[in-house]
Design a protein around this motif. Structure first.
Motif, PDB file in Angstrom:
ATOM      1  N   ILE A   1       0.845  -1.180   0.056  1.00  0.00           N
ATOM      2  CA  ILE A   1      -0.062   0.088   0.096  1.00  0.00           C
ATOM      3  C   ILE A   1       0.859   1.276  -0.042  1.00  0.00           C
ATOM      4  N   LEU A   2       2.032   1.411   1.046  1.00  0.00           N
ATOM      5  CA  LEU A   2       2.749   2.451   0.811  1.00  0.00           C
ATOM      6  C   LEU A   2       3.598   2.687  -0.608  1.00  0.00           C
ATOM      7  N   LEU A   3       3.910   1.482  -1.193  1.00  0.00           N
ATOM      8  CA  LEU A   3       4.623   1.462  -2.372  1.00  0.00           C
ATOM      9  C   LEU A   3       3.607   2.280  -3.561  1.00  0.00           C
ATOM     10  N   GLY A   4       2.096   1.796  -3.345  1.00  0.00           N
ATOM     11  CA  GLY A   4       1.368   2.349  -4.339  1.00  0.00           C
ATOM     12  C   GLY A   4       1.218   3.669  -4.198  1.00  0.00           C
ATOM     13  N   ALA A   5       1.151   3.984  -2.864  1.00  0.00           N
ATOM     14  CA  ALA A   5       1.060   5.686  -2.559  1.00  0.00           C
ATOM     15  C   ALA A   5       2.095   6.418  -3.090  1.00  0.00           C
ATOM     16  N   ALA A   6       3.596   5.731  -3.131  1.00  0.00           N
ATOM     17  CA  ALA A   6       4.446   6.605  -3.642  1.00  0.00           C
ATOM     18  C   ALA A   6       4.477   6.707  -5.096  1.00  0.00           C
ATOM     19  N   VAL A   7       4.032   5.845  -5.958  1.00  0.00           N
ATOM     20  CA  VAL A   7       3.933   5.682  -7.250  1.00  0.00           C
ATOM     21  C   VAL A   7       2.674   6.787  -7.414  1.00  0.00           C
ATOM     22  N   ALA A   8       1.667   6.954  -6.900  1.00  0.00           N
ATOM     23  CA  ALA A   8       0.458   7.849  -7.127  1.00  0.00           C
ATOM     24  C   ALA A   8       0.977   9.274  -6.979  1.00  0.00           C
ATOM     25  N   ILE A   9       1.826   9.570  -6.199  1.00  0.00           N
ATOM     26  CA  ILE A   9       2.378  10.712  -5.759  1.00  0.00           C
ATOM     27  C   ILE A   9       3.069  11.347  -7.051  1.00  0.00           C
ATOM     28  N   LEU A  10       3.800  10.523  -7.546  1.00  0.00           N
ATOM     29  CA  LEU A  10       4.774  11.102  -8.752  1.00  0.00           C
ATOM     30  C   LEU A  10       3.972  11.351 -10.063  1.00  0.00           C
ATOM     31  N   GLY A  11       2.647  11.330 -10.029  1.00  0.00           N
ATOM     32  CA  GLY A  11       2.094  11.859 -11.165  1.00  0.00           C
ATOM     33  C   GLY A  11       0.948  10.815 -11.842  1.00  0.00           C
ATOM     34  N   VAL A  12      -0.159  11.504 -12.144  1.00  0.00           N
ATOM     35  CA  VAL A  12      -1.317  10.482 -12.711  1.00  0.00           C
ATOM     36  C   VAL A  12      -0.956   9.872 -14.013  1.00  0.00           C
ATOM     37  N   ARG A  13      -0.362  10.710 -14.671  1.00  0.00           N
ATOM     38  CA  ARG A  13       0.202  10.139 -16.178  1.00  0.00           C
ATOM     39  C   ARG A  13       1.269   8.811 -15.972  1.00  0.00           C
ATOM     40  N   LEU A  14       2.014   8.912 -14.930  1.00  0.00           N
ATOM     41  CA  LEU A  14       2.829   7.925 -14.722  1.00  0.00           C
ATOM     42  C   LEU A  14       2.414   6.945 -13.951  1.00  0.00           C
TER      43      LEU A  14
ATOM     44  N   ALA B   1      -3.498  -3.677  -8.708  1.00  0.00           N
ATOM     45  CA  ALA B   1      -4.695  -3.128  -8.297  1.00  0.00           C
ATOM     46  C   ALA B   1      -4.329  -1.909  -7.262  1.00  0.00           C
ATOM     47  N   VAL B   2      -3.680  -2.361  -6.369  1.00  0.00           N
ATOM     48  CA  VAL B   2      -3.058  -1.488  -5.231  1.00  0.00           C
ATOM     49  C   VAL B   2      -2.589  -0.145  -5.666  1.00  0.00           C
ATOM     50  N   VAL B   3      -1.700  -0.210  -6.743  1.00  0.00           N
ATOM     51  CA  VAL B   3      -1.084   1.123  -7.329  1.00  0.00           C
ATOM     52  C   VAL B   3      -2.286   1.786  -7.926  1.00  0.00           C
ATOM     53  N   ALA B   4      -3.275   1.051  -8.590  1.00  0.00           N
ATOM     54  CA  ALA B   4      -4.152   1.860  -9.311  1.00  0.00           C
ATOM     55  C   ALA B   4      -5.274   2.550  -8.277  1.00  0.00           C
ATOM     56  N   LEU B   5      -5.433   2.009  -7.262  1.00  0.00           N
ATOM     57  CA  LEU B   5      -6.414   2.673  -5.965  1.00  0.00           C
ATOM     58  C   LEU B   5      -6.016   3.818  -5.248  1.00  0.00           C
ATOM     59  N   MET B   6      -4.876   3.879  -5.297  1.00  0.00           N
ATOM     60  CA  MET B   6      -4.165   4.968  -4.569  1.00  0.00           C
ATOM     61  C   MET B   6      -4.547   6.435  -5.070  1.00  0.00           C
ATOM     62  N   PRO B   7      -4.344   6.625  -6.282  1.00  0.00           N
ATOM     63  CA  PRO B   7      -4.828   7.875  -7.011  1.00  0.00           C
ATOM     64  C   PRO B   7      -6.338   8.097  -7.035  1.00  0.00           C
ATOM     65  N   PHE B   8      -6.950   7.011  -7.291  1.00  0.00           N
ATOM     66  CA  PHE B   8      -8.436   6.852  -7.335  1.00  0.00           C
ATOM     67  C   PHE B   8      -8.990   7.399  -6.009  1.00  0.00           C
ATOM     68  N   PHE B   9      -8.561   6.898  -4.862  1.00  0.00           N
ATOM     69  CA  PHE B   9      -9.272   7.653  -3.697  1.00  0.00           C
ATOM     70  C   PHE B   9      -8.599   8.737  -3.013  1.00  0.00           C
TER      71      PHE B   9
END
Length: 484
Positions: free
Chosen positions: A144-157, A308-316
């Motif tokens: 979950i923390l890894l997914g949050a880190a990816v989400a912070i770096l940009g929605v297109r990324l 799935a986890v990586v995708a859910l972070m920016p979602f919520f």
């Protein structure tokens, strides 16, 4: 919108465009399909359904898909009419009133933002465990923390990352479905005469009540296809792209969850062992190809769950971002949640909140407990969405609707009826939790937000897309000039 100056900007008619509008239609769809997490539905939620409904799991998924389609019409119409990053609560508040809107915010925002990524992340441990002994709860927290880190770096990324992983996810689902298809040993009629295995090993016909109760869990497996609404402020082109993304995501979810589960039932050597197994998929894969085969496919499933986890972070995170922008919380918290990173253009603090809260929760819970609880919460949210689709047409005659559902109000009426029926079959504890959440939300609104209604829970106009018109972007240009 600058939250710091919220007291003097409440008269502005539209939100300020702060999120980066950089997503094309297919990038939006990639994020949404990944947020639906088709592999999660098949490989994590389906085992829960095997326990609850036995061989009725595919039928339960199909019935839930009917309710999902009814809701898809509602989300498609309302999402195009109100293209705001907050999703459900932004139109519920404008149509049914702010109290109902705040209830929707809590149900679709903080509650699901913590519960759903937790369910998904917890499911990865059973598949990684085939090669290494690992603490499932700690592994889920790290993911979950890894997914949050990816989400912070940009929605297109995030869209690119989940697009690559989504290919692996869909291949895993297709491969397992094809494996079952090649080893079918039962007639298809088996799916329409569902049986359930009791704790003592005996089988009996699945009751209607148990089947209906399972719909809530199956609906949870589909949840997320409305995510196109959350990226509406970041998607380029026509507002009808929101509707297109909703329907495509639902279609992918239904195919990826119904077919593999149905094939497993038709091909498994023993239905009793399939339903009773702690991990039905490992039983199925091992029986089809042995331990090595199970290991290889299980790793593919683990990658799918990670996606799935990586995708859910920016979602919520976008729901919390929007709630902060609308001043749904005390000013310091609202300002923090509405913060957009100056370089990456993402709601970074909201993303951190979602990630940290989910990581803490997974340390103390399990998949089955969360799955049934989420199902009851979703049904309440579905009723609010469908009611908004009815009231909106009756009251708001001038609202611009780039997409209008056919045969209105058949879809929202069907969604409400099915949601109410499903709620009547939930456990008293899950209903109590859902009721307590609604009551606490209304209490917060009445005590804190209503006295501050001129400065809090603001509902401004949607952001207008600014895509320039041109011959190759005619539809996008025309929609950019349409009044919202």
């Amino acid at each position: 919108m600058n939250v710091k100056n919220i007291g003097v900007t409440v008269q502005r008619r539209a939100y300020k465009q702060e999120l980066h509008r950089s997503l094309g239609l297919w990038e939006n769809i990639s994020l949404v399909v990944s947020a639906v997490t088709p592999a999660t539905g098949a490989f994590i939620i389906a085992p829960v359904l095997f326990t609850l409904t036995g061989t009725g799991a595919p039928l339960t998924f199909v019935i839930a898909a009917v309710m999902g389609l009814a809701l898809a019409f509602c989300w498609a119409e309302l999402g195009c009419a109100y293209p705001i990053a907050g999703g459900d609560y932004t139109f519920v508040a404008r149509i049914l009133g702010r109290p109902a809107g705040f209830v929707s915010l809590i149900l679709s925002g903080p509650i699901q933002a913590v519960l759903i990524p937790a369910v998904v992340a917890l499911g990865i441990g059973q598949y990684v465990g085939v090669i290494v002994n690992v603490n499932t709860n700690i592994l889920a927290a790290v993911i979950i923390l890894l997914g949050a880190a990816v989400a912070i770096l940009g929605v297109r990324l995030s869209a690119i990352a989940v697009g690559v992983l989504l290919a692996i996810e869909l291949l895993s689902v297709v491969f397992v479905g094809a494996l079952g298809l090649l080893h079918i040993q039962r007639p298809i009629g088996t799916l329409f005469h569902p049986l359930i295995t009791n704790a003592n090993g005996t089988t009996q016909t699945l009751t209607i009540g148990a089947l209906v109760a399972g719909i809530a869990v199956a609906s949870f497996a589909y949840n997320g296809f409305q995510g196109a609404l959350l990226y509406s402020e970041e998607t380029t082109g026509s507002r009808r792209n929101v509707a297109r993304s909703v329907f495509i995501a639902l279609g992918v979810a239904v195919a990826c969850e119904v077919l593999p589960v149905a094939m497993a039932i038709l091909a498994s050597p023993s239905l009793a062992d399939l339903s009773a197994s702690p991990n039905p998929w490992q039983y199925f894969l091992t029986s089809m190809g042995g331990d090595t085969f199970n290991t290889i496919i299980s790793l593919g499933i683990a990658v799918a769950v990670l996606n799935a986890v990586v995708a859910l972070m920016p979602f919520f995170a976008r729901i919390l971002y929007s709630s902060g922008r609308d001043m749904a919380w005390p000013a310091p918290l609202s300002k923090a949640l509405a913060s957009v990173h100056p370089q990456w253009g993402t709601p970074w603090i909201s993303t951190i909140v979602v990630g940290v809260a989910g990581a803490i929760l997974v340390l103390f819970t399990d998949v089955a407990t969360l799955s049934t609880c989420v199902g009851a919460v979703l049904c309440v949210e579905f009723i609010l969405v469908a009611a908004s689709a009815i009231v909106s047409r009756l009251r708001d005659k001038t609202t611009d609707r780039p997409y209008r559902m056919p045969l209105w109000p058949a879809a929202p009426v069907l969604a409400i009826v099915m949601s109410v029926v499903v709620l009547t079959q939930q456990t008293s504890s899950d209903l109590f939790i859902a009721g307590a959440i609604v009551a606490a939300s209304l209490a917060y609104y009445l005590i804190y937000l209503r006295p501050r209604r001129h400065t809090h829970m603001l509902m401004l106009d949607p952001v207008r897309p600014t895509t320039p018109p041109g011959p190759q972007h005619k539809e996008a240009g025309e929609n950019a000039k349409e009044p919202l």
